[in-house]
Design a protein around this motif. Structure first.
Motif, PDB file in Angstrom:
ATOM      1  N   LEU A  65       0.925  -1.180   0.074  1.00  0.00           N
ATOM      2  CA  LEU A  65      -0.038   0.118   0.061  1.00  0.00           C
ATOM      3  C   LEU A  65       0.778   1.283   0.022  1.00  0.00           C
ATOM      4  O   LEU A  65       1.784   1.443   1.041  1.00  0.00           O
ATOM      5  CB  LEU A  65      -1.072   0.084   1.332  1.00  0.00           C
ATOM      6  CG  LEU A  65      -1.870   1.187   1.485  1.00  0.00           C
ATOM      7  CD1 LEU A  65      -2.947   0.948   0.159  1.00  0.00           C
ATOM      8  CD2 LEU A  65      -2.284   1.235   2.691  1.00  0.00           C
ATOM      9  N   ALA A  69      -3.942   0.224   0.522  1.00  0.00           N
ATOM     10  CA  ALA A  69      -2.984   0.054   0.732  1.00  0.00           C
ATOM     11  C   ALA A  69      -3.030   0.145  -0.351  1.00  0.00           C
ATOM     12  O   ALA A  69      -3.978   0.151  -1.116  1.00  0.00           O
ATOM     13  CB  ALA A  69      -3.336  -0.306   1.871  1.00  0.00           C
ATOM     14  N   LYS A 120       0.324   2.370  -4.036  1.00  0.00           N
ATOM     15  CA  LYS A 120      -0.551   1.441  -3.937  1.00  0.00           C
ATOM     16  C   LYS A 120      -0.005   0.598  -5.279  1.00  0.00           C
ATOM     17  O   LYS A 120      -1.187   0.579  -5.803  1.00  0.00           O
ATOM     18  CB  LYS A 120      -1.956   2.036  -4.011  1.00  0.00           C
ATOM     19  CG  LYS A 120      -1.681   3.439  -3.703  1.00  0.00           C
ATOM     20  CD  LYS A 120      -2.810   4.203  -3.383  1.00  0.00           C
ATOM     21  CE  LYS A 120      -3.606   4.800  -4.303  1.00  0.00           C
ATOM     22  NZ  LYS A 120      -3.432   4.919  -5.074  1.00  0.00           N
ATOM     23  N   SER A 133      -7.868  -2.849   1.494  1.00  0.00           N
ATOM     24  CA  SER A 133      -6.479  -2.757   1.946  1.00  0.00           C
ATOM     25  C   SER A 133      -6.533  -3.294   3.464  1.00  0.00           C
ATOM     26  O   SER A 133      -7.508  -3.243   4.044  1.00  0.00           O
ATOM     27  CB  SER A 133      -5.920  -1.414   1.861  1.00  0.00           C
ATOM     28  OG  SER A 133      -6.554  -0.661   2.737  1.00  0.00           O
ATOM     29  N   PHE A 138      -2.709  -3.903  -0.361  1.00  0.00           N
ATOM     30  CA  PHE A 138      -3.774  -4.233  -1.168  1.00  0.00           C
ATOM     31  C   PHE A 138      -3.682  -5.541  -1.250  1.00  0.00           C
ATOM     32  O   PHE A 138      -2.676  -6.320  -1.969  1.00  0.00           O
ATOM     33  CB  PHE A 138      -3.898  -3.399  -2.398  1.00  0.00           C
ATOM     34  CG  PHE A 138      -4.407  -1.967  -2.158  1.00  0.00           C
ATOM     35  CD1 PHE A 138      -3.263  -1.203  -2.505  1.00  0.00           C
ATOM     36  CD2 PHE A 138      -5.667  -1.413  -2.024  1.00  0.00           C
ATOM     37  CE1 PHE A 138      -3.793   0.260  -2.533  1.00  0.00           C
ATOM     38  CE2 PHE A 138      -6.097  -0.267  -1.849  1.00  0.00           C
ATOM     39  CZ  PHE A 138      -5.147   0.694  -2.147  1.00  0.00           C
TER      40      PHE A 138
END
Length: 353
Positions: free
Chosen positions: A3, A29, A31, A140, A211
């Motif tokens: 992230l 998150a 990214k 996330s 993520f």
């Protein structure tokens, strides 16, 4: 993807952005895969049913390196949806100042950001406006290898967190730890910058903010299982939009038909990606052949249903989502004053379905 937000960049470059906006009649998150920057092109080849004279050149800047958050843009390019709207769209990687600075200054009319960056920017007088939620719910969260035995925020105590030094990180960790009576003071915070997640958790840290659609899927493919604590599962206020498509107030005021045309094409792109994840993955790979094929295909399969999720149409944004997150930020001293929520986003340019 680890992230990555552009909060630190935004705060560091805010005076420069404001100056640029004034001179022009005035992303976690963030990214993603890799760490390319510099305003380079990251384009797909597209059908061009109109002549060059009929096409309008338009730029859109990504928040980070190309990944499955961006698939709908590449589909719209590849499938000729932009061309059908009379647009010749160039997809760019962000410059050193970040995507937000490029959009706010008018260097490009459109780009990808995240709700927290738009919120911070507007409170600094930067005229960004979110025009679509790329993903409906926050995917996330905090991830740790299962060997670290981090099953809840309480388990953050005594562990090392690796991030990028944003105040939002510690605020979110404290927020969800407080719910379990845990002490954030017992967490060791390390700034790991652009370090690879998989290397860092073997060497320096115990958990990080990612993520799942990218780094989580990569962990699956590597056979390195994770415990994933999604932030949205601990507070409704943390189920914010990340990422979003943004423009600036000047573009909306001066050229609303451009925004409508752009969004008609982009909406088609993301709807195609929802219905055809395999084909969409191949379109992204064709445009960015350096990406890992297995990761793109698996990530697209996981992410495609989440673009729209429970919303009535792709891109729809709810006022309460913007209000909830800005209230959360203000309550924790991350904003000096409340956000004018209604100025921060709009659904006006989404096509009806």
């Amino acid at each position: 993807m680890q992230l990555r937000t552009a909060l630190a960049v935004i705060l560091g470059c805010m005076l420069l952005v404001l100056s640029a906006c004034g001179g022009a009649n005035g992303n976690n998150a963030g990214k993603a895969a890799g760490g390319n920057s510099g305003g380079e092109q990251a384009e797909a080849t597209a059908p061009n049913p109109a002549s060059d004279e009929e096409q309008r050149n338009v730029k859109v800047v990504l928040d980070w390196s190309p990944n499955t958050n961006h698939t709908g843009l590449y589909v719209a390019k590849d499938q000729g949806y932009f061309a059908e709207e009379g647009l010749n769209v160039e997809i760019l990687l962000p410059g050193s100042g970040g995507a937000e600075a490029m959009i706010a200054s008018g260097e490009v009319p459109f780009g990808v950001s995240v709700q927290e960056n738009v919120t911070q920017s507007r409170l600094q007088g930067v005229p960004l406006v979110s025009i679509a939620a790329i993903i409906q719910h926050n995917t996330s969260g905090f991830a740790a290898p299962v060997t670290k035995n981090i099953k809840s925020p309480k388990d953050f105590e005594g562990k090392a967190y690796g991030g990028w030094g944003s105040p939002v990180e510690e605020a979110i960790i404290k927020s969800i730890m407080d719910l379990q009576g845990a002490d954030v003071g017992k967490v060791k915070f390390l700034n790991i910058g652009d370090a690879d997640y998989f290397t860092a958790v073997k060497r320096d840290i115990d958990f990080a903010w990612i993520f799942y659609a990218w780094t989580g899927i990569e962990a699956e493919l590597r056979g390195e299982p994770l415990d994933m604590l999604y932030v949205k599962d601990y507070s409704e206020q943390l189920d914010y939009y990340t990422p979003v498509l943004v423009t600036n107030e000047k573009t909306i005021m001066d050229d609303p038909e451009l925004v409508k045309a752009f969004m008609r094409a982009v909406s088609k792109g993301y709807n195609y990606a929802m219905d055809h994840p395999d084909e969409s993955a191949q379109i992204l790979l064709k445009a960015v052949p350096d990406l890992d094929k297995d990761l793109v295909v698996a990530s697209q399969t996981w992410l495609s249903p989440k673009y729209k999720d429970d919303a009535p149409r792709w891109g729809e944004q709810k006022r309460e989502v913007w209000q909830n997150y800005s209230d959360w930020m203000h309550e924790r001293g991350l904003l000096e004053k409340p956000l004018d929520v209604d100025a921060a986003f709009t659904n006006e340019f989404l096509p009806s379905e």
